[in-house]
Design an enzyme around this catalytic site. Structure first.
Site, PDB file in Angstrom:
ATOM      1  N   CYS A 142       0.809  -1.209   0.000  1.00  0.00           N
ATOM      2  CA  CYS A 142       0.000   0.000   0.000  1.00  0.00           C
ATOM      3  C   CYS A 142       0.856   1.279   0.000  1.00  0.00           C
ATOM      4  O   CYS A 142       1.559   1.546  -0.962  1.00  0.00           O
ATOM      5  CB  CYS A 142      -0.982  -0.042   1.170  1.00  0.00           C
ATOM      6  SG  CYS A 142      -2.433   0.991   0.973  1.00  0.00           S
ATOM      7  N   HIS A 143       0.840   2.060   1.076  1.00  0.00           N
ATOM      8  CA  HIS A 143       1.620   3.295   1.167  1.00  0.00           C
ATOM      9  C   HIS A 143       3.042   3.073   1.680  1.00  0.00           C
ATOM     10  O   HIS A 143       3.853   4.001   1.688  1.00  0.00           O
ATOM     11  CB  HIS A 143       0.906   4.305   2.074  1.00  0.00           C
ATOM     12  CG  HIS A 143      -0.325   4.896   1.480  1.00  0.00           C
ATOM     13  ND1 HIS A 143      -1.528   4.229   1.470  1.00  0.00           N
ATOM     14  CD2 HIS A 143      -0.542   6.075   0.863  1.00  0.00           C
ATOM     15  CE1 HIS A 143      -2.435   4.989   0.875  1.00  0.00           C
ATOM     16  NE2 HIS A 143      -1.871   6.109   0.498  1.00  0.00           N
TER      17      HIS A 143
END
Length: 188
Positions: A112-113
């Site tokens: 994800c991030h």
């Protein structure tokens, strides 16, 4: 059957902001394969996980970034959450720990991030990876090739890098994590 028996896997998170599913899913996959997960954070005590923007559960920290290196671990997992990697990339010891895994040639898995932290550690140049779509430009500007795939395993560098886009990709991410760690144990 894939086994991680005897392997310890590091999970690095900030004191708050980690996406809970991206922490607990891979953690459980390591446990089920016989490995030992260890929670590393920027301070002692407990970390606060989140479900998107809402507080979720807390988890006990096993060791702080100041107290460890990559040496005792078979690999590193970097859960996402928008705030988690943003806090971590401001912590020099956390960035140095991530870089240490790359220098030592140990697998790193980021979802994800979390690749924001990889950008800060300057370890994405020449690598192909995926992430949450909003990181695309940051990763390209840092020298990476960005792809929109559920999971990407890149061995074009000093270590194996596993990346995924979002929580929906967790089953493939977890499978890739366990498979790569077991393969690395056998010497590729």
């Amino acid at each position: 059957m894939v086994t991680l028996q005897g392997l310890t896997v590091a999970f690095l998170v900030a004191r708050q902001g980690a996406e809970q599913r991206e922490l607990t899913g891979p953690w459980q996959a390591v446990l089920e394969a016989g490995g030992t997960p260890r929670l590393i954070s920027t301070g002692p005590g407990r970390i606060q996980a989140f479900r998107h923007l809402d507080k979720a559960d807390t988890f006990a920290v096993d060791v702080t970034v100041a107290e460890t290196t990559a040496e005792p671990y078979a690999g590193l997992v970097l859960p996402g959450g928008v705030a988690n990697p943003d806090f971590l990339r401001l912590d020099r010891a956390a960035v140095d720990l991530v870089r240490d895994f790359f220098v030592r040639g140990k697998p790193v898995a980021a979802i994800c991030h979390a690749p924001w932290l990889l950008v800060e550690a300057d370890v994405v140049r020449g690598r192909t990876l995926t992430s949450w779509p909003s990181l695309r430009t940051d990763l390209i500007n840092a020298g990476a090739t960005w792809v929109d795939e559920e999971v990407r395993i890149c061995a074009d560098g000093p270590n194996t890098l596993i990346t995924s886009r979002r929580p929906a990709d967790l089953p493939l991410f977890e499978d890739a994590l366990v498979t790569v760690l077991a393969r690395e144990r056998r010497g590729r």
